[in-house]
Write a protein that holds these residues in place. Structure first.
Motif, PDB file in Angstrom:
ATOM      1  N   ASN A 126       0.831  -1.189   0.000  1.00  0.00           N
ATOM      2  CA  ASN A 126       0.000   0.000   0.000  1.00  0.00           C
ATOM      3  C   ASN A 126       0.877   1.254   0.000  1.00  0.00           C
ATOM      4  OD1 ASN A 126      -2.287   1.997   1.215  1.00  0.00           O
ATOM      5  ND2 ASN A 126      -3.094   0.286   0.036  1.00  0.00           N
ATOM      6  N   ALA A 127       2.069   1.071  -0.514  1.00  0.00           N
ATOM      7  CA  ALA A 127       2.977   2.197  -0.692  1.00  0.00           C
ATOM      8  C   ALA A 127       2.565   2.948  -1.950  1.00  0.00           C
ATOM      9  CB  ALA A 127       4.392   1.671  -0.847  1.00  0.00           C
ATOM     10  N   GLN A 128       2.943   4.207  -2.029  1.00  0.00           N
ATOM     11  CA  GLN A 128       2.791   4.932  -3.291  1.00  0.00           C
ATOM     12  C   GLN A 128       4.060   4.662  -4.089  1.00  0.00           C
ATOM     13  OE1 GLN A 128       1.027   8.717  -1.051  1.00  0.00           O
ATOM     14  NE2 GLN A 128       1.190   9.091  -3.239  1.00  0.00           N
ATOM     15  N   LEU A 129       3.884   4.032  -5.232  1.00  0.00           N
ATOM     16  CA  LEU A 129       5.026   3.786  -6.115  1.00  0.00           C
ATOM     17  C   LEU A 129       5.025   4.940  -7.117  1.00  0.00           C
ATOM     18  CD1 LEU A 129       7.324   2.027  -7.206  1.00  0.00           C
ATOM     19  CD2 LEU A 129       5.622   0.657  -8.416  1.00  0.00           C
ATOM     20  N   MET A 156      12.328   5.243  -9.691  1.00  0.00           N
ATOM     21  CA  MET A 156      11.085   5.172  -8.914  1.00  0.00           C
ATOM     22  C   MET A 156      11.368   5.054  -7.426  1.00  0.00           C
ATOM     23  SD  MET A 156       8.459   2.870 -11.121  1.00  0.00           S
ATOM     24  CE  MET A 156       8.393   3.066 -12.899  1.00  0.00           C
ATOM     25  N   GLY A 157      10.429   5.536  -6.645  1.00  0.00           N
ATOM     26  CA  GLY A 157      10.538   5.439  -5.197  1.00  0.00           C
ATOM     27  C   GLY A 157       9.242   4.914  -4.609  1.00  0.00           C
ATOM     28  N   LEU A 158       9.361   4.356  -3.400  1.00  0.00           N
ATOM     29  CA  LEU A 158       8.193   3.849  -2.672  1.00  0.00           C
ATOM     30  C   LEU A 158       7.975   4.718  -1.447  1.00  0.00           C
ATOM     31  CD1 LEU A 158       8.625  -0.041  -2.380  1.00  0.00           C
ATOM     32  CD2 LEU A 158       6.705   1.142  -3.483  1.00  0.00           C
ATOM     33  N   ILE A 159       6.747   5.212  -1.291  1.00  0.00           N
ATOM     34  CA  ILE A 159       6.398   5.989  -0.097  1.00  0.00           C
ATOM     35  C   ILE A 159       5.623   5.050   0.815  1.00  0.00           C
ATOM     36  CG2 ILE A 159       5.154   8.017   0.752  1.00  0.00           C
ATOM     37  CD1 ILE A 159       5.697   9.028  -2.303  1.00  0.00           C
ATOM     38  N   LEU A 160       6.290   4.639   1.866  1.00  0.00           N
ATOM     39  CA  LEU A 160       5.807   3.525   2.700  1.00  0.00           C
ATOM     40  C   LEU A 160       5.311   4.001   4.058  1.00  0.00           C
ATOM     41  CD1 LEU A 160       9.059   1.737   1.863  1.00  0.00           C
ATOM     42  CD2 LEU A 160       6.907   0.474   1.605  1.00  0.00           C
ATOM     43  N   GLY A 191      17.171  -3.175  -9.564  1.00  0.00           N
ATOM     44  CA  GLY A 191      15.782  -3.119 -10.043  1.00  0.00           C
ATOM     45  C   GLY A 191      15.328  -1.699 -10.310  1.00  0.00           C
ATOM     46  N   PRO A 192      14.080  -1.560 -10.757  1.00  0.00           N
ATOM     47  CA  PRO A 192      13.570  -0.233 -11.099  1.00  0.00           C
ATOM     48  C   PRO A 192      13.224   0.636  -9.882  1.00  0.00           C
ATOM     49  CG  PRO A 192      11.870  -1.905 -11.442  1.00  0.00           C
ATOM     50  CD  PRO A 192      13.117  -2.639 -11.058  1.00  0.00           C
ATOM     51  N   ILE A 193      13.025  -0.001  -8.712  1.00  0.00           N
ATOM     52  CA  ILE A 193      12.629   0.789  -7.526  1.00  0.00           C
ATOM     53  C   ILE A 193      13.896   1.079  -6.721  1.00  0.00           C
ATOM     54  CG2 ILE A 193      11.150   0.882  -5.481  1.00  0.00           C
ATOM     55  CD1 ILE A 193       9.354  -1.245  -6.901  1.00  0.00           C
ATOM     56  N   ARG A 194      14.245   2.367  -6.640  1.00  0.00           N
ATOM     57  CA  ARG A 194      15.561   2.720  -6.106  1.00  0.00           C
ATOM     58  C   ARG A 194      15.549   3.441  -4.770  1.00  0.00           C
ATOM     59  NH1 ARG A 194      19.661   2.118  -9.843  1.00  0.00           N
ATOM     60  NH2 ARG A 194      19.109   0.244 -10.984  1.00  0.00           N
ATOM     61  N   GLU A 195      14.387   3.968  -4.368  1.00  0.00           N
ATOM     62  CA  GLU A 195      14.406   4.787  -3.148  1.00  0.00           C
ATOM     63  C   GLU A 195      13.226   4.452  -2.249  1.00  0.00           C
ATOM     64  OE1 GLU A 195      16.187   8.200  -2.521  1.00  0.00           O
ATOM     65  OE2 GLU A 195      16.192   8.942  -4.595  1.00  0.00           O
ATOM     66  N   LEU A 196      13.473   4.550  -0.935  1.00  0.00           N
ATOM     67  CA  LEU A 196      12.419   4.286   0.050  1.00  0.00           C
ATOM     68  C   LEU A 196      12.188   5.551   0.872  1.00  0.00           C
ATOM     69  CD1 LEU A 196      13.803   0.886   1.440  1.00  0.00           C
ATOM     70  CD2 LEU A 196      12.152   1.208  -0.433  1.00  0.00           C
ATOM     71  N   PHE A 197      10.924   5.888   1.067  1.00  0.00           N
ATOM     72  CA  PHE A 197      10.572   7.033   1.910  1.00  0.00           C
ATOM     73  C   PHE A 197       9.522   6.521   2.890  1.00  0.00           C
ATOM     74  CE2 PHE A 197      11.411   8.482  -2.416  1.00  0.00           C
ATOM     75  CZ  PHE A 197      12.447   9.389  -2.220  1.00  0.00           C
ATOM     76  N   VAL A 198       9.635   6.950   4.143  1.00  0.00           N
ATOM     77  CA  VAL A 198       8.695   6.447   5.153  1.00  0.00           C
ATOM     78  C   VAL A 198       7.855   7.605   5.685  1.00  0.00           C
ATOM     79  CG1 VAL A 198       8.544   5.321   7.403  1.00  0.00           C
ATOM     80  CG2 VAL A 198      10.265   4.580   5.763  1.00  0.00           C
TER      81      VAL A 198
END
Ligand code: SUG
Length: 416
Positions: free
Chosen positions: A288-291, A299-303, A325-332
């Motif tokens: 349920n992250a925003q990709l 791309m980043g995931l807002i978790l 992979g294509p998803i490179r960043e994580l944000f919480v």
């Protein structure tokens, strides 16, 4: 220029925990707890600020009128004499989960070259079934520009429709013609299947989609039984990337093969059960992250915080971003008040690929407008709501006044 705009639902002043959603484990676990509407709404605003800080386009929707007197009237009661089985549903702030407001097909996918939105009927859960008329009014205002948009009334209630939460789009880029995936639940099982295939088919017809570029995929029964009451609890897509749990779909091989045939650029990032169990995925709201596509590329995931707190999930994510992979960043982000009712970062937003210039500017967020909204929330949203407070006329008044003041400050009096 076409781009993705995320419209977040502002968390309403009546936010409370009433345990109304069968099959939504967080809603059941937190039933009858004390809620904190002010903190909840400010958490939502912080998420919007965070995303603006990343350079993303941000919009918002305002809370719906609660208690819903019209709905209570249709049931032959008033807020004073509403039965205990009905009252909490009339107060629900559930419209905050904008991913359930509508299904959106961007203009490149629709044969008339406009972006189509169909308001979700949300007919499965009584407390959500009365959202659509006010959501419809709001969407017709925000997307009134008929050159760019067409807003449809909901599918008749014979068939359940829960909007974008059960819809994904895969395209080489936001502005390219995409493939739209409608995920539905089959009947049966411990919990209700909230999205019916007939509703999805109707939405695809309303939106004038190319029949050769639509896929219908059944949600795995096992996923629904484990608490994935919407597909966006176990899968998320953005541009050419699908990020999904191994157990999200009934027949994943069929879906992946069709996707690879239709969009050769697709990249499927599948999380195996032996890395993250279905239970951990659902508890943490990993999917349920925003990709999102970041302005600087990649791309980043807002978790949600809960993803960082779930060891298997965080381990998986750290390995993933260290790889190629294509998803490179994580944000919480902290959206705990919403999470306790089963709504993560992605539930709180409706994605619209469009030219922001075509949208009514009153629904577009910037720092200054968020300051103004936060001010109203800090002054007027109740600090806490306990279940018995729903019987208190002072709370009814506070909730109604708070919303009306917000609308006034935003110049949106038409919605009062
Ligand atoms: O419909 N919870 C919402 C959560 C919606 C999440 N949205 C997405 N997955 N896109 C629901 O189940 C709980 C209300 C309560 O129990 O008071 C609730 O409605």
């Amino acid at each position: 220029m076409l781009g993705e705009i995320n419209f977040d639902g502002i968390i309403g002043p009546s936010h409370n925990y009433a345990g109304l959603s069968l099959g939504n484990l967080a809603s059941a676990t937190n039933a009858l707890n004390i809620s904190h509407p002010r903190d909840a709404a400010l958490q939502g605003i912080e998420k919007m600020r965070h995303n603006i800080g990343l350079g993303l386009s941000q919009g918002f929707f305002v809370p719906l009128p609660r208690p819903n007197h019209e709905w209570l009237g249709d049931l032959g009661c008033t807020v004073q004499d509403a039965p205990e089985t009905i009252r909490p549903a009339a107060f629900s702030a559930s419209a905050m989960w904008a991913a359930n407001a509508a299904t959106v097909s961007p203009a490149p996918d629709c044969s008339d070259g406009r972006c189509h939105l169909t308001v979700a009927n949300l007919r499965t859960m009584p407390h959500r079934s009365h959202e659509w008329p006010d959501t419809h009014t709001q969407l017709r205002l925000a997307f009134a520009n008929g050159e760019h948009f067409r807003v449809h009334r909901p599918v008749p209630p014979a068939f359940g429709d829960e909007g974008a939460a059960n819809h994904m789009r895969i395209a080489a880029s936001h502005g390219a013609k995409g493939v739209e995936i409608f995920v539905f639940g089959k009947r049966g099982g411990t919990f209700p299947a909230r999205q019916h295939i007939e509703a999805s088919r109707a939405v695809a017809r309303f939106h004038q989609l190319d029949p050769d570029r639509i896929l219908f995929a059944a949600q795995a029964e096992e996923a629904i039984a484990a608490g994935a009451f919407h597909n966006d609890v176990v899968a998320v897509a953005n541009e050419n990337v699908l990020f999904a749990h191994e157990k999200a779909f009934e027949d994943r091989a069929e879906l992946y093969t069709a996707l690879r045939r239709l969009v050769p650029e697709v990249e499927i990032v599948e999380v195996p059960t032996n890395a993250v169990s279905l239970d951990d995925a659902i508890k943490s709201y990993l999917f349920n992250a925003q990709l999102v596509t970041l302005p600087e590329g990649g791309m980043g995931l807002i978790l949600p915080e809960e993803a960082r707190e779930t060891p298997s999930v965080w381990r998986y994510l750290e390995d993933m971003v260290a790889g190629n992979g294509p998803i490179r960043e994580l944000f919480v982000v902290d959206v705990r008040q919403s999470m306790a009712n089963g709504g993560g970062p992605a539930c709180l937003r409706l994605r619209v690929v469009a030219d922001p210039a075509g949208v009514d500017p009153r629904f577009i967020a910037d720092e200054e407008k968020l300051d103004l909204i936060s001010e109203v929330i800090a002054e007027q949203w109740p600090e806490r709501i306990a279940p018995e407070d729903l019987l208190n006329p002072q709370l009814w008044e506070q909730v109604e006044e708070a919303r009306e003041n917000l609308l006034e400050r935003l110049d949106l009096e038409e919605l009062v």
